[in-house]
Write an enzyme that holds these catalytic residues in place. Structure first.
Site, PDB file in Angstrom:
ATOM      1  N   CYS A 104       0.813  -1.216   0.000  1.00  0.00           N
ATOM      2  CA  CYS A 104       0.000   0.000   0.000  1.00  0.00           C
ATOM      3  C   CYS A 104       0.851   1.273   0.000  1.00  0.00           C
ATOM      4  CB  CYS A 104      -0.963  -0.005   1.178  1.00  0.00           C
ATOM      5  SG  CYS A 104      -0.174  -0.107   2.810  1.00  0.00           S
ATOM      6  N   HIS A 139      -3.070   0.564   7.212  1.00  0.00           N
ATOM      7  CA  HIS A 139      -3.260   0.656   5.768  1.00  0.00           C
ATOM      8  C   HIS A 139      -3.250   2.129   5.376  1.00  0.00           C
ATOM      9  CE1 HIS A 139      -4.481  -0.261   1.767  1.00  0.00           C
ATOM     10  NE2 HIS A 139      -5.733   0.136   1.892  1.00  0.00           N
ATOM     11  N   SER A 156      -4.289  -3.043  -1.964  1.00  0.00           N
ATOM     12  CA  SER A 156      -4.471  -3.852  -0.784  1.00  0.00           C
ATOM     13  C   SER A 156      -4.746  -5.280  -1.218  1.00  0.00           C
ATOM     14  CB  SER A 156      -5.635  -3.320   0.068  1.00  0.00           C
ATOM     15  OG  SER A 156      -5.897  -4.181   1.158  1.00  0.00           O
TER      16      SER A 156
END
Length: 323
Positions: A104, A139, A156
């Site tokens: 990410c 994330h 992702s």
């Protein structure tokens, strides 16, 4: 210890000792074979076409997906975020040259590199912290804004957690969509952090603000209101941030701390200071009791016992010390 779910089983003790040598020989044979075709490289999207901005953002996302997600556990690129903007763009460019799998963070770098020339597109780092079965996951994506519409690009393991079309009316709506997406994959969203827009004009040593505000997700209306307000004012805040960074650099100081982070830091320092003062007070009281006990032990057998310490001098003494 059993192997984790989805991982390959560990080799048995009876595996041949020369397994590594065989693997190296196989790799050398593949590298030496000149007849093998070169792996295909994804074609960079053309950002100079007269296509709508939503189509350009979708093209950036399609390119990132072609790089594929990195499941190897090894980072092929520099994933440090707290570097000058110029270094971030260099890493993004290096990813496009090598075309190796990414995660990410690298996806955000690539998106920043590919959209650097789209001055009408606002790009804001958007980070998440979620939990499932007691395990915390982090994330990050790149939120984008154009003509009052928000969306995002990134990468992702699950598509629900990165790409969002450029259709949301506010940053708060984008946040609520991500919250629903996390719930669909059985994650509980705990906290979100939003930075300031990435600059399109890069100056030497310019630092990115990755987390200007941080919001817990327990009170959803409060978090949504804060994010909506930040989405409206982040461009103005970015100009102010850059001026403060410039002043700090001229004075030879560190980059400024975002207001919310500064408040948390001051609160933490105040709490730590109170704990230190309380600890020192307890140590002082304990030392006084120990000295009194030692004086009583050293007194002659026919002497009167030393009087107990005066309680009036320490009215706030904890009960466990007064016993």
């Amino acid at each position: 210890m059993p192997a984790a779910s989805g991982d390959d089983d560990e080799p048995s003790k009876d595996a041949p000792k020369d397994a590594d040598a065989e693997l190296e020989a196989a790799i050398a044979a593949i590298r030496g074979n000149k007849d093998l075709p070169r792996p295909p490289y994804p074609t960079l999207p053309n950002m100079n076409t007269p296509a709508p901005m939503s189509a350009k953002v979708a093209a950036v996302q399609a390119y990132i997906e072609k790089l594929s997600y990195n499941f190897t556990g090894v980072n092929y690129f520099d994933v440090r975020k707290h570097r000058p903007m110029s270094r971030i763009l260099e890493t993004g460019r290096e990813v496009t040259r090598q075309a190796l799998p990414i995660k990410c963070v690298e996806a955000v770098f690539v998106a920043a590199y590919l959209t650097q020339g789209l001055r009408e597109l606002e790009r804001v780092p958007f980070s998440f912290r979620s939990q499932i079965d007691g395990v915390t996951y982090k994330h990050i994506v790149l939120a984008v804004k154009h003509s009052s519409k928000w969306g995002s690009v990134g990468l992702s393991r699950r598509r629900e957690l990165y790409y969002k079309d450029l259709v949301y009316d506010s940053l708060a709506e984008l946040f609520l969509e991500y919250k629903r997406s996390y719930e669909r994959v059985f994650h509980t969203l705990r906290r979100v952090k939003v930075g300031l827009p990435l600059p399109h004009e890069v100056h030497a040593g310019e630092i990115i603000c990755w987390a200007y505000i941080s919001q817990k997700c327990l009170d959803v209306p409060v978090a949504a209101a804060a994010l909506a307000d930040h989405g409206r004012n982040c461009h103005r805040l970015s100009d102010q941030w850059r001026l403060e960074c410039k002043k700090a650099k001229e004075l030879g100081q560190k980059p400024p701390i975002p207001p919310q982070a500064k408040k948390r830091q001051e609160a933490k320092q105040a709490k730590t200071g109170r704990e230190v003062v309380e600890e020192e007070r307890l140590e002082t009281d304990s030392s006084e009791d120990e000295r009194a006990a030692m004086d009583a032990a050293d007194a002659p057998a026919d002497a009167e016992p030393a009087p107990p310490p005066q309680q009036a001098d320490a009215p706030n003494r904890p009960s466990f010390l007064a016993v």
